[in-house]
Design a protein around this motif. Structure first.
Motif, PDB file in Angstrom:
ATOM      1  N   LEU A  18      -1.757  -9.858  -5.636  1.00 53.31           N
ATOM      2  CA  LEU A  18      -1.618  -9.489  -4.229  1.00 53.31           C
ATOM      3  C   LEU A  18      -0.952 -10.589  -3.431  1.00 53.31           C
ATOM      4  O   LEU A  18      -1.415 -11.735  -3.429  1.00 53.31           O
ATOM      5  N   GLY A  19       0.130 -10.228  -2.738  1.00 51.26           N
ATOM      6  CA  GLY A  19       0.746 -11.109  -1.765  1.00 51.26           C
ATOM      7  C   GLY A  19       0.239 -10.748  -0.381  1.00 51.26           C
ATOM      8  O   GLY A  19       0.002  -9.571  -0.090  1.00 51.26           O
ATOM      9  N   THR A  20       0.066 -11.738   0.480  1.00 55.88           N
ATOM     10  CA  THR A  20      -0.609 -11.468   1.753  1.00 55.88           C
ATOM     11  C   THR A  20       0.246 -11.797   2.978  1.00 55.88           C
ATOM     12  O   THR A  20      -0.298 -12.081   4.051  1.00 55.88           O
ATOM     13  N   TRP A  21       1.561 -11.760   2.835  1.00 54.96           N
ATOM     14  CA  TRP A  21       2.419 -12.008   3.995  1.00 54.96           C
ATOM     15  C   TRP A  21       2.115 -10.999   5.108  1.00 54.96           C
ATOM     16  O   TRP A  21       1.983 -11.359   6.269  1.00 54.96           O
ATOM     17  N   GLN A  22       1.976  -9.720   4.742  1.00 52.70           N
ATOM     18  CA  GLN A  22       1.745  -8.701   5.770  1.00 52.70           C
ATOM     19  C   GLN A  22       0.396  -8.019   5.617  1.00 52.70           C
ATOM     20  O   GLN A  22       0.176  -6.942   6.157  1.00 52.70           O
ATOM     21  N   VAL A  23      -0.547  -8.650   4.904  1.00 50.98           N
ATOM     22  CA  VAL A  23      -1.867  -8.025   4.759  1.00 50.98           C
ATOM     23  C   VAL A  23      -2.549  -7.983   6.130  1.00 50.98           C
ATOM     24  O   VAL A  23      -2.457  -8.900   6.929  1.00 50.98           O
ATOM     25  N   ILE A  44      -9.704  -6.842  -5.278  1.00 54.66           N
ATOM     26  CA  ILE A  44     -10.607  -7.467  -6.253  1.00 54.66           C
ATOM     27  C   ILE A  44     -11.405  -6.399  -6.992  1.00 54.66           C
ATOM     28  O   ILE A  44     -11.603  -6.477  -8.213  1.00 54.66           O
ATOM     29  N   ASP A  45     -11.853  -5.378  -6.267  1.00 53.49           N
ATOM     30  CA  ASP A  45     -12.573  -4.269  -6.901  1.00 53.49           C
ATOM     31  C   ASP A  45     -11.736  -3.620  -8.002  1.00 53.49           C
ATOM     32  O   ASP A  45     -12.276  -3.153  -9.020  1.00 53.49           O
ATOM     33  N   GLN A  46     -10.427  -3.592  -7.790  1.00 50.79           N
ATOM     34  CA  GLN A  46      -9.512  -2.940  -8.728  1.00 50.79           C
ATOM     35  C   GLN A  46      -9.048  -3.864  -9.860  1.00 50.79           C
ATOM     36  O   GLN A  46      -8.220  -3.482 -10.672  1.00 50.79           O
ATOM     37  N   GLY A  47      -9.575  -5.075  -9.894  1.00 50.54           N
ATOM     38  CA  GLY A  47      -9.256  -5.982 -10.991  1.00 50.54           C
ATOM     39  C   GLY A  47      -8.261  -7.068 -10.668  1.00 50.54           C
ATOM     40  O   GLY A  47      -7.939  -7.891 -11.539  1.00 50.54           O
ATOM     41  N   PRO A 284       3.206  -7.965  -5.003  1.00 49.97           N
ATOM     42  CA  PRO A 284       3.591  -7.102  -3.883  1.00 49.97           C
ATOM     43  C   PRO A 284       2.581  -7.215  -2.755  1.00 49.97           C
ATOM     44  O   PRO A 284       1.381  -7.419  -2.990  1.00 49.97           O
ATOM     45  N   GLY A 285       3.057  -7.085  -1.536  1.00 48.42           N
ATOM     46  CA  GLY A 285       2.157  -7.074  -0.393  1.00 48.42           C
ATOM     47  C   GLY A 285       1.616  -5.682  -0.156  1.00 48.42           C
ATOM     48  O   GLY A 285       2.045  -4.702  -0.778  1.00 48.42           O
ATOM     49  N   ALA A 286       0.654  -5.586   0.748  1.00 43.12           N
ATOM     50  CA  ALA A 286       0.080  -4.284   1.085  1.00 43.12           C
ATOM     51  C   ALA A 286      -0.467  -4.348   2.502  1.00 43.12           C
ATOM     52  O   ALA A 286      -1.416  -5.078   2.777  1.00 43.12           O
ATOM     53  N   SER A 287       0.156  -3.590   3.384  1.00 43.92           N
ATOM     54  CA  SER A 287      -0.359  -3.505   4.751  1.00 43.92           C
ATOM     55  C   SER A 287      -1.292  -2.320   4.922  1.00 43.92           C
ATOM     56  O   SER A 287      -2.021  -2.228   5.903  1.00 43.92           O
ATOM     57  N   HIS A 291      -0.741   1.582  -0.172  1.00 45.23           N
ATOM     58  CA  HIS A 291       0.255   0.722  -0.817  1.00 45.23           C
ATOM     59  C   HIS A 291      -0.377  -0.054  -1.966  1.00 45.23           C
ATOM     60  O   HIS A 291       0.175  -0.138  -3.071  1.00 45.23           O
ATOM     61  N   LEU A 292      -1.533  -0.624  -1.708  1.00 42.28           N
ATOM     62  CA  LEU A 292      -2.245  -1.383  -2.740  1.00 42.28           C
ATOM     63  C   LEU A 292      -2.539  -0.512  -3.954  1.00 42.28           C
ATOM     64  O   LEU A 292      -2.247  -0.887  -5.098  1.00 42.28           O
TER      65      LEU A 292
END
Length: 328
Positions: A18-23, A44-47, A284-287, A291-292
């Motif tokens: 997970l990238g967190t630029w736009q989280v 984290i729940d998804q591994g 990849p990021g996820a807003s 997306h996640l």
């Protein structure tokens, strides 16, 4: 979720991380702590066990959210952050060991962590990669127990190749996707020889490779996909991988024809990256939650067949190569 060894860090990381630029909010729309924490917890729940952030993402709010969630979890989750982009003006001369030391110590305070699993120089000017004293600092920080590993985030292949000459550099974060293919040439070869962990950022070309944009799509005024297409604020290659938006749309239509069963191209684009064994993980990021969850499915897809890879290469060669291949 499948896991891969991240080079000589010896960390076993989720191949989709997970990238967190736009989280917690789309680019330019502000930061929402609750949304950010929900996305990070679900990851984290998804591994997912590797999260990439930076001190400049939302002026430290992203780092703080990552730290809060990771500290609250029982699972082992690796935190990677970055330093250097706060330097203003962002010049080689202003990169000094004492300045970088303060940024690392500030990140420790911001995340609430005792030690950072990975600290990365955040796309410094090319000249910085030719200064051994900058890299020596991180050996001292490691000895002090403040960091476990040093990595570099780069814009150019030249920077990546020079950076991995330093023995203490363990990872390289680099742009690599269907529209930015040069890294799979010499850089991947050298990274494998030196056991460097490759972290892939901008895997969806700022969203172009989802296949969801059109000529009529608009972006907020504070969204870099609106204001940085010409590279006026930071490296042009960070926005749509450096290709003209209209050319990107044309190439995406070719990809849709190649993969007609996928209305959302994102998992296919991520799977294409994972098909390269030199890659340690993709961030990849996820807003948004959808997306996640979409991105995570790429880990379960079968590798693309050789003919599909060849056709992706043809699209790249015919439409994209001249715009990006020799610029980065």
């Amino acid at each position: 979720m499948k896991y891969r060894r991240l080079g000589k860090t010896n960390l076993n990381v989720s191949e989709i991380s997970l990238g967190t630029w736009q989280v917690g909010g789309t680019w330019g729309s502000g930061f929402n702590d609750a949304a950010a924490e929900k996305i990070i917890n679900t990851a984290i729940d998804q591994g997912i066990n590797f999260i990439d952030t930076a001190d400049v993402y939302e002026a430290g709010l992203s780092e703080a959210a990552v730290g809060r969630v990771v500290r609250s979890r029982k699972e082992e989750v690796y935190v990677a952050t970055k330093c250097g982009r706060q330097i203003n003006p962002h010049t080689n001369e202003n990169y000094q060991p004492k300045v970088l030391r303060k940024y690392v110590e500030d990140s420790l305070k911001n995340t609430g962590l005792e030690c950072l699993d990975l600290i990365q120089l955040h796309c410094p000017p090319t000249e910085v990669f030719y200064r051994p004293e900058i890299f020596e600092l991180f050996d001292r920080l490691k000895d002090e127990g403040k960091i476990k590993n040093l990595g570099i985030s780069v814009e150019k292949i030249e920077e990546a190749l020079k950076g991995i000459e330093y023995e203490n550099v363990t990872t390289v974060q680099i742009i690599f996707n269907m529209f930015r293919q040069r890294p799979k040439e010499l850089f991947f070869e050298q990274a494998a020889k030196r056991d460097i962990g490759v972290i892939v950022r901008v895997p969806l070309a700022s969203g172009l490779l989802t296949g969801k944009f059109s000529a009529a799509s608009t972006f907020d005024a504070d969204d870099h996909r609106n204001f940085n297409r010409d590279g006026s604020h930071f490296d042009k290659g960070e926005t749509f991988s450096g290709i003209p938006y209209e050319i990107g749309l044309e190439a995406v239509e070719e990809l849709k024809a190649l993969f007609p069963d996928h209305t959302n191209l994102a998992p296919i684009a991520l799977r294409w990256i994972l098909d390269h064994p030199e890659v340690g993980c993709v961030i990849p990021g996820a807003s948004k939650m959808e997306h996640l969850l979409s991105n995570i499915t790429a880990s379960d897809l079968a590798p693309l067949i050789k003919e599909e890879h060849k056709k992706v290469d043809v699209i790249y060669d015919q439409l994209i190569r001249k715009h990006v291949h020799h610029s980065w």
